[in-house]
Design an enzyme around this catalytic site. Sequence first.
Site, PDB file in Angstrom:
ATOM      1  N   THR A 132      33.346  54.474  16.140  1.00 45.94           N
ATOM      2  CA  THR A 132      31.974  54.033  15.829  1.00 45.94           C
ATOM      3  C   THR A 132      31.916  52.509  15.721  1.00 45.94           C
ATOM      4  OG1 THR A 132      31.561  56.098  14.672  1.00 45.94           O
ATOM      5  CG2 THR A 132      30.078  54.288  14.166  1.00 45.94           C
ATOM      6  N   GLU A 182      19.555  51.502  23.126  1.00 47.25           N
ATOM      7  CA  GLU A 182      20.724  52.201  22.541  1.00 47.25           C
ATOM      8  C   GLU A 182      21.136  51.582  21.199  1.00 47.25           C
ATOM      9  OE1 GLU A 182      23.790  53.870  24.940  1.00 47.25           O
ATOM     10  OE2 GLU A 182      22.489  53.921  26.692  1.00 47.25           O
ATOM     11  N   ARG A 204      26.107  22.490  45.082  1.00 46.31           N
ATOM     12  CA  ARG A 204      24.999  21.603  44.724  1.00 46.31           C
ATOM     13  C   ARG A 204      25.528  20.209  44.376  1.00 46.31           C
ATOM     14  NH1 ARG A 204      19.578  20.384  44.736  1.00 46.31           N
ATOM     15  NH2 ARG A 204      18.885  19.535  42.735  1.00 46.31           N
ATOM     16  N   ALA A 255       9.554  55.823  15.621  1.00 46.09           N
ATOM     17  CA  ALA A 255      10.967  56.072  15.279  1.00 46.09           C
ATOM     18  C   ALA A 255      11.863  55.401  16.318  1.00 46.09           C
ATOM     19  CB  ALA A 255      11.248  57.578  15.214  1.00 46.09           C
ATOM     20  N   GLY A 256      12.188  54.131  16.075  1.00 45.63           N
ATOM     21  CA  GLY A 256      13.074  53.377  16.964  1.00 45.63           C
ATOM     22  C   GLY A 256      14.427  53.239  16.289  1.00 45.63           C
ATOM     23  N   SER A 257      14.613  52.139  15.527  1.00 42.02           N
ATOM     24  CA  SER A 257      15.874  51.954  14.789  1.00 42.02           C
ATOM     25  C   SER A 257      16.056  53.055  13.753  1.00 42.02           C
ATOM     26  CB  SER A 257      15.887  50.592  14.082  1.00 42.02           C
ATOM     27  OG  SER A 257      15.925  49.565  15.032  1.00 42.02           O
ATOM     28  N   GLN A 288      20.748  44.331  15.843  1.00 40.40           N
ATOM     29  CA  GLN A 288      20.677  44.322  14.375  1.00 40.40           C
ATOM     30  C   GLN A 288      21.261  45.648  13.857  1.00 40.40           C
ATOM     31  OE1 GLN A 288      18.186  43.200  16.432  1.00 40.40           O
ATOM     32  NE2 GLN A 288      18.564  41.074  15.873  1.00 40.40           N
ATOM     33  N   GLY A 324      15.883  24.142  38.699  1.00 45.45           N
ATOM     34  CA  GLY A 324      14.568  24.624  39.162  1.00 45.45           C
ATOM     35  C   GLY A 324      14.693  25.877  40.008  1.00 45.45           C
ATOM     36  N   GLN A 341      20.129  27.986  33.799  1.00 45.39           N
ATOM     37  CA  GLN A 341      20.150  26.543  33.513  1.00 45.39           C
ATOM     38  C   GLN A 341      20.931  25.800  34.601  1.00 45.39           C
ATOM     39  OE1 GLN A 341      18.467  25.291  31.033  1.00 45.39           O
ATOM     40  NE2 GLN A 341      19.091  23.158  31.284  1.00 45.39           N
TER      41      GLN A 341
END
Length: 404
Positions: A316, A366, A270, A131-133, A370, A343, A339
């Site tokens: 909500t 939380e 840099r 029982a996640g989403s 989706q 390196g 990025q």
Amino acid sequence: MPWLTDENRHWQEKARTVAEKVIRPLAADYDRKQEYPWKIRDAIAEAGLFKVWIPKTYGGAGEGPQSVMNLCLVVEQLSRACGGVGVLFAVNALGSFPLLVGGTEEQKQKYLPKIASGEKLCAFCLSEKTAGSDAQALKVRGVQDGDGWRIHGEKKWTTNGGAANLYTVFAVTDPTAKGKRISAFLVETGDEGFSIGKVEDKMGIRCVPVVETRFEGVLLGTDRLLGGRPGYGFKHAMETLDLARPGVASQAMGLAQGALELATIYTSKRSQFGAPVNSFQMVQQILADMAMRTEAARQLIYAAAHAIDTGSPLVTKFSAMSKCFATDTAMQVTTDAVQLFGGYGYMKDYPIEKYMRDAKITQIYEGTNQVQRLVIARNLIRESANFSFLSEFIPTENQHVYEG
Ligand code: CAA
């Protein structure tokens, strides 16, 4: 932010001081050791930061029923230095919001002052292996036993588990009912039958434990049933998430802000091709996009927090929008920051890779992003009833053929 109040600025400044003086120097060490930073918890408690979302009547500092704006400002500052500490703090709001939205006066009096002082740390036990989403698909059961209740089952991904001493646990109390199947219970460390199971080894937010929690016939009096009446657990869970999601959004946005600051400094120091890399337009474009997205996330979070603190009916939707937008932003911005570090960004010698690791979970917990989009769309569709006056400007079913 020109429109923040003096009180907002007060808490923002306090959190910033703790973040820079205590958290930043220790963050890498606790991340490496995957150990709960009690020293940092103490500094947060000493600064009074656990008070911000709790009303004054219960030993907190909040003016209204809660102060989500101050909560967000504090989480943002802590997360600029360490995303793990951001959630270590915010999860106490998540775990105690059920008391604020649904607790009896007695329950509020008993627990909230201790949460405000930092004496009691909280966790929120909703998710389970299956029982996640689908948060209604719980298997943990609350069964009436004499005057009290017995809790049976296992929860998954309990953030703060083991460090916390108060757990809000959601359990099915009426499996045959259509609605009102789920109730919330207050479980304390030391309750017989309650134990911590597997401790997860995580990609990010490593200073805060995430565990399985076990309930083997934990016997609780009726005083531990949230609100003193069964069947309101799911509603309270949803209301809690509405209040708490801007906090996750702030954790994410604080991470984005922290990564942006480091990347801005690094690209000025840099040099390549005989010039600082921030003089190259391709780098400037990345920095500008990072800054725009982070600022847009900040504004949306503050709007959501303001909606909550002023009792707007749009809570909500705003809460879900802030969570979704800010956490997607954090993933993008922290990845861009890695990025820009090239390196060096990929190596554990520097803090920037941790920002990216810490950011990922914010798109998941939380409520996955989706689920946030689903919540936003459902609310939009519901609100569209208010726009029926626009009906004459859209095709009706028998007007599909071009009539021009
Ligand atoms: N406020 C109040 N009530 C609400 C509500 C809200 N925001 N949302 C739904 N409800 C009520 C509905 O009105 C409905 O009530 P009735 O039965 O009286 O009509 C009831 O709840 C059921 O609503 P839905 O039919 O919309 O519920 P659903 O099963 O379709 O689920 C969902 C909706 C949005 C997908 C929900 O299950 C959800 O939010 N899932 C994600 C769960 C989640 O966020 N889990 C994270 C756990 S915390 C965590 O991550 C761990 C950590 O420690 C950090």
